[in-house]
Each structure stands twice: as structure tokens, then as C-alpha cells.
Scaffold this motif. Structure first.
Motif, PDB file in Angstrom:
ATOM      1  N   PRO A 177      38.196  50.906  30.094  1.00 39.42           N
ATOM      2  CA  PRO A 177      38.084  50.373  31.464  1.00 39.42           C
ATOM      3  C   PRO A 177      36.729  49.733  31.757  1.00 39.42           C
ATOM      4  O   PRO A 177      35.678  50.298  31.458  1.00 39.42           O
ATOM      5  CB  PRO A 177      38.289  51.608  32.350  1.00 39.42           C
ATOM      6  CG  PRO A 177      38.974  52.601  31.482  1.00 39.42           C
ATOM      7  CD  PRO A 177      38.453  52.354  30.099  1.00 39.42           C
ATOM      8  N   SER A 178      36.786  48.553  32.344  1.00 42.98           N
ATOM      9  CA  SER A 178      35.581  47.868  32.797  1.00 42.98           C
ATOM     10  C   SER A 178      36.033  46.723  33.698  1.00 42.98           C
ATOM     11  O   SER A 178      36.721  45.817  33.243  1.00 42.98           O
ATOM     12  CB  SER A 178      34.772  47.314  31.617  1.00 42.98           C
ATOM     13  OG  SER A 178      33.688  46.523  32.070  1.00 42.98           O
ATOM     14  N   TYR A 179      35.654  46.774  34.971  1.00 43.15           N
ATOM     15  CA  TYR A 179      36.058  45.716  35.903  1.00 43.15           C
ATOM     16  C   TYR A 179      34.903  44.751  36.095  1.00 43.15           C
ATOM     17  O   TYR A 179      33.782  45.154  36.404  1.00 43.15           O
ATOM     18  CB  TYR A 179      36.463  46.308  37.256  1.00 43.15           C
ATOM     19  CG  TYR A 179      36.868  45.255  38.254  1.00 43.15           C
ATOM     20  CD1 TYR A 179      38.048  44.537  38.074  1.00 43.15           C
ATOM     21  CD2 TYR A 179      36.063  44.952  39.343  1.00 43.15           C
ATOM     22  CE1 TYR A 179      38.421  43.552  38.978  1.00 43.15           C
ATOM     23  CE2 TYR A 179      36.423  43.973  40.254  1.00 43.15           C
ATOM     24  CZ  TYR A 179      37.604  43.275  40.055  1.00 43.15           C
ATOM     25  OH  TYR A 179      37.960  42.288  40.941  1.00 43.15           O
ATOM     26  N   ASP A 180      35.169  43.455  35.917  1.00 38.20           N
ATOM     27  CA  ASP A 180      34.101  42.472  36.021  1.00 38.20           C
ATOM     28  C   ASP A 180      34.691  41.080  36.233  1.00 38.20           C
ATOM     29  O   ASP A 180      35.874  40.844  35.984  1.00 38.20           O
ATOM     30  CB  ASP A 180      33.243  42.491  34.754  1.00 38.20           C
ATOM     31  CG  ASP A 180      31.856  41.888  34.953  1.00 38.20           C
ATOM     32  OD1 ASP A 180      31.531  41.483  36.086  1.00 38.20           O
ATOM     33  OD2 ASP A 180      31.106  41.812  33.979  1.00 38.20           O
TER      34      ASP A 180
ATOM     35  N   SER B 119      37.136  41.425  32.636  1.00 40.56           N
ATOM     36  CA  SER B 119      37.362  42.868  32.556  1.00 40.56           C
ATOM     37  C   SER B 119      37.882  43.303  31.193  1.00 40.56           C
ATOM     38  O   SER B 119      38.477  42.522  30.452  1.00 40.56           O
ATOM     39  CB  SER B 119      38.365  43.293  33.635  1.00 40.56           C
ATOM     40  OG  SER B 119      37.904  42.980  34.915  1.00 40.56           O
TER      41      SER B 119
ATOM     42  N   GLN C   4      31.810  53.485  31.654  1.00 36.11           N
ATOM     43  CA  GLN C   4      31.171  53.085  32.905  1.00 36.11           C
ATOM     44  C   GLN C   4      31.447  54.043  34.064  1.00 36.11           C
ATOM     45  O   GLN C   4      30.771  53.977  35.087  1.00 36.11           O
ATOM     46  CB  GLN C   4      31.618  51.672  33.291  1.00 36.11           C
ATOM     47  CG  GLN C   4      31.108  50.617  32.336  1.00 36.11           C
ATOM     48  CD  GLN C   4      31.573  49.218  32.712  1.00 36.11           C
ATOM     49  OE1 GLN C   4      32.285  49.031  33.685  1.00 36.11           O
ATOM     50  NE2 GLN C   4      31.162  48.238  31.932  1.00 36.11           N
TER      51      GLN C   4
ATOM     52  N   GLU D 159      40.915  47.271  35.778  1.00 33.21           N
ATOM     53  CA  GLU D 159      39.872  47.575  34.795  1.00 33.21           C
ATOM     54  C   GLU D 159      40.385  47.511  33.360  1.00 33.21           C
ATOM     55  O   GLU D 159      39.585  47.477  32.424  1.00 33.21           O
ATOM     56  CB  GLU D 159      39.315  48.980  35.037  1.00 33.21           C
ATOM     57  CG  GLU D 159      38.622  49.183  36.366  1.00 33.21           C
ATOM     58  CD  GLU D 159      38.188  50.623  36.518  1.00 33.21           C
ATOM     59  OE1 GLU D 159      36.964  50.841  36.644  1.00 33.21           O
ATOM     60  OE2 GLU D 159      39.044  51.525  36.490  1.00 33.21           O
ATOM     61  N   THR D 160      41.702  47.548  33.193  1.00 33.66           N
ATOM     62  CA  THR D 160      42.292  47.644  31.851  1.00 33.66           C
ATOM     63  C   THR D 160      43.388  46.597  31.657  1.00 33.66           C
ATOM     64  O   THR D 160      44.557  46.932  31.450  1.00 33.66           O
ATOM     65  CB  THR D 160      42.887  49.041  31.629  1.00 33.66           C
ATOM     66  OG1 THR D 160      43.832  49.318  32.693  1.00 33.66           O
ATOM     67  CG2 THR D 160      41.806  50.107  31.625  1.00 33.66           C
TER      68      THR D 160
END
Length: 318
Positions: A101-104, A249, A281, A297-298
């Protein structure tokens, strides 16, 4: 022991913990695995896990030089599978294991004095931007930006022809870092980068405007495999409206499409067993139960390897 949750820490711990679990498995035919942060040509170790975040890892896995790697954002892996962008004409045979997971989102910020709100106005007004980009030469940001400006009808070389500069230097735009110091000194007037939550508010503090991509530009990029993103006004109340951009993301963990089912199953089991040792994160153990499920996020842009899909189903995650 506590580990700082930097991206390189997460990548390293993922491959380290998978390797540790594999070699401890008495049913596994190998007793060693090679964990690498950079490839260095051919090697004959039975298992190689590559802690990359760039297209270098994609090529290493697709060619058989590595068995597993990681990339950011998820869209880069999608482009590789589609044979688009920097992979044009050469689809890469890859499948996903899971997505960390990483939201961007990609952020395009310029001084408000330019009087523009759309990315495409850079070309329409032939603006001589003094543009700052990430210094890491193999960062996915650069390949993405080449595709973005092409879809918008210009190139980075055009900016220089119009009297501007394109500077690739330093790390991401930390509020107290060198890029913002350059901005205050007037040495640069625009920053294009990711890590949106790190620097959007400081950019607004400095009188910058966030540019939206046109719908037509985003649609062109979506046909390649990119995913649209939105920087929401509700998250950044000082924005005049939502900003249409590209999603940055997800950290897909991936293997070759023909990776043996038993090997993939063991990778998944290793991730699940070692999740409490892998920083990410967020808080707590790596949320493996969310890493095979579509979410902001995924993003699940590339098909899961069949053995991974089966394993996650048995765990109750799918």
C-alpha cells in the motif's frame, strides 16, 4: 528494533524476509537466495530477489536474471505488461504477487505568476520554465513525464528551446530541502514530482499553483496503461478545485508469468509469515490481507499470478 519507514527500507525488508523464509523451508530445494539492491550482470545463484523500485527490476525479472522484484508506481508494471511507453513494442511477461500500500499522485507545481492552471498551457504559451525534477536518473518519474508531455503535445526539449531549463538534481522536494531553497532564491520556478503529501502544502505556502491535466491528455495516457489520479480539494482545502493528474500509487511485488506455482506459493507464504517484520508507510504489520485487493493505495493493475491468487483465496483475503 525499529526501522525508519523509508521506501528503500520497505523494499529491502520485503526481499530479505522472503529470502529468510524460503531458505528456512525444509521442503524448498535451495538453501540460499541472493538479495540484491542493484543488478550486476549474470549470476548463477538459484534464487535472486531484487530490491529495485525501477524498470531495471522489471527487465531483470522478465529476462530471468532475477526471480522477484518490486516497482513503484503500479502503473509502471502495467505499461511493461502492455508493451507501452518505455517498453513500447516489447511486452514483458510478468504477473503480480501483491501490491504494497502507498497512495500518491504526480504533482505539477508552477509559480502562480505564470497565470496558468492547466498543464497543456505550458505548450500553448511556450513557457520558459526553470523546472526542477528528481535527480535519480532511473526514477519512474522521468519516463512518466516523457509520456505526459508527449500526450500534452510538447517535450522537455521544447521547454529548453523556449529559453527554460530542465534540472534533474537532488532528492524529492522536502520543505526544508534544497529544492525549496532554490525556489526561494528564484533559481527554479516549477517542480514536478511525486510524494504529494510531503510537499503540496509547502508549495502552496510558496505561492505555487498545482496544474491539472486535461481530460483528453489523461485519456491518451490511460490507453497506454496509466491510471488517472485526483488530488482532492477535501485533502488540501486551499486548492481551488480537485486536480486531475496521474496516479502514483502502489508498490507491486511481481514475478515472471511462468514462475512455478510452488515457488510463488512459498513467496506468498513468506510474506504472510514475515509481515510483522516489514515496515511500510502505515502503522503495524505489513497489511498483506489488503495487498491483493483493489483500493486507492493498492491498485491491482496487473493480473495476479494464478498461484498467488489461489494462496490469497485460501487465506481468506480474496
Amino acid at each position: 528494533m525499529e526501522f525508519e519507514t523509508l521506501p528503500m527500507t520497505t523494499r529491502s525488508r520485503v526481499v530479505l524476509e522472503i529470502a529468510s523464509e524460503l531458505v528456512a523451508d525444509k521442503s524448498y530445494p535451495y538453501t540460499q537466495a541472493r538479495v540484491q539492491l542493484r543488478t550486476q550482470g549474470k549470476y548463477d545463484w538459484p534464487v535472486t530477489l531484487f530490491g529495485s523500485s525501477t524498470k531495471e527490476g522489471i527487465f531483470a525479472v522478465a529476462s530471468g536474471e532475477a526471480d522477484l522484484s518490486i516497482v513503484n508506481p503500479a502503473a509502471t508494471l502495467k505499461l511493461a505488461v502492455n508493451g507501452a511507453g518505455v517498453f513500447k513494442g516489447a511486452p514483458q511477461p510478468l504477473k503480480a504477487i501483491a501490491v504494497i500500500p502507498s497512495y500518491d499522485n504526480y504533482v505539477f507545481a508552477v509559480r502562480k505568476e505564470f497565470g496558468i492552471t492547466r498543464f497543456e498551457e505550458i505548450a500553448e504559451k511556450r513557457l520558459p520554465l526553470k523546472l526542477s525534477l528528481r535527480g535519480q536518473p532511473d526514477h519512474a518519474l522521468h519516463d512518466m513525464l516523457d509520456d505526459i508531455v508527449a500526450a500534452a503535445g510538447f517535450s522537455l526539449a521544447d521547454i529548453e528551446k523556449w529559453g527554460g531549463q530542465v534540472r534533474k538534481e537532488h532528492l524529492l522536494p522536502w520543505p526544508n530541502g534544497e529544492k525549496f531553497k532554490q525556489l526561494k532564491r528564484g533559481e527554479i520556478d516549477s517542480i514536478f514530482d511525486e510524494a504529494a503529501n510531503v510537499w503540496i502544502d509547502p508549495a502552496l505556502d510558496e505561492g505555487m499553483t498545482l496544474l491539472s491535466l486535461a481530460e483528453s491528455t489523461v485519456q491518451k495516457l490511460e490507453t497506454m496503461g496509466y491510471k488517472r489520479g485526483v488530488i482532492l480539494k477535501q485533502d488540501y482545502p486551499r486548492l481551488p478545485q480537485d486536480i486531475l493528474t496521474l496516479d502514483f500509487s502502489g508498490w507491486p511485488i511481481f514475478v515472471r508469468a511462468n514462475a512455478p506455482d510452488d515457488f510463488v506459493t512459498k513467496i506468498c507464504a513468506a510474506l504472510d509469515a514475515r509481515k510483522h517484520l516489514i515496515p511500510w508507510q502505515g502503522e503495524g504489520p505489513l497489511p498483506v490481507h489488503r495487498m491483493c485487493v483493489e483500493g486507492p493505495e493498492t491498485p491491482q493493475l496487473v493480473e495476479l499470478h494464478p498461484a498467488a491468487k489461489e494462496f490469497w483465496k485460501k487465506q481468506g483475503y480474496l
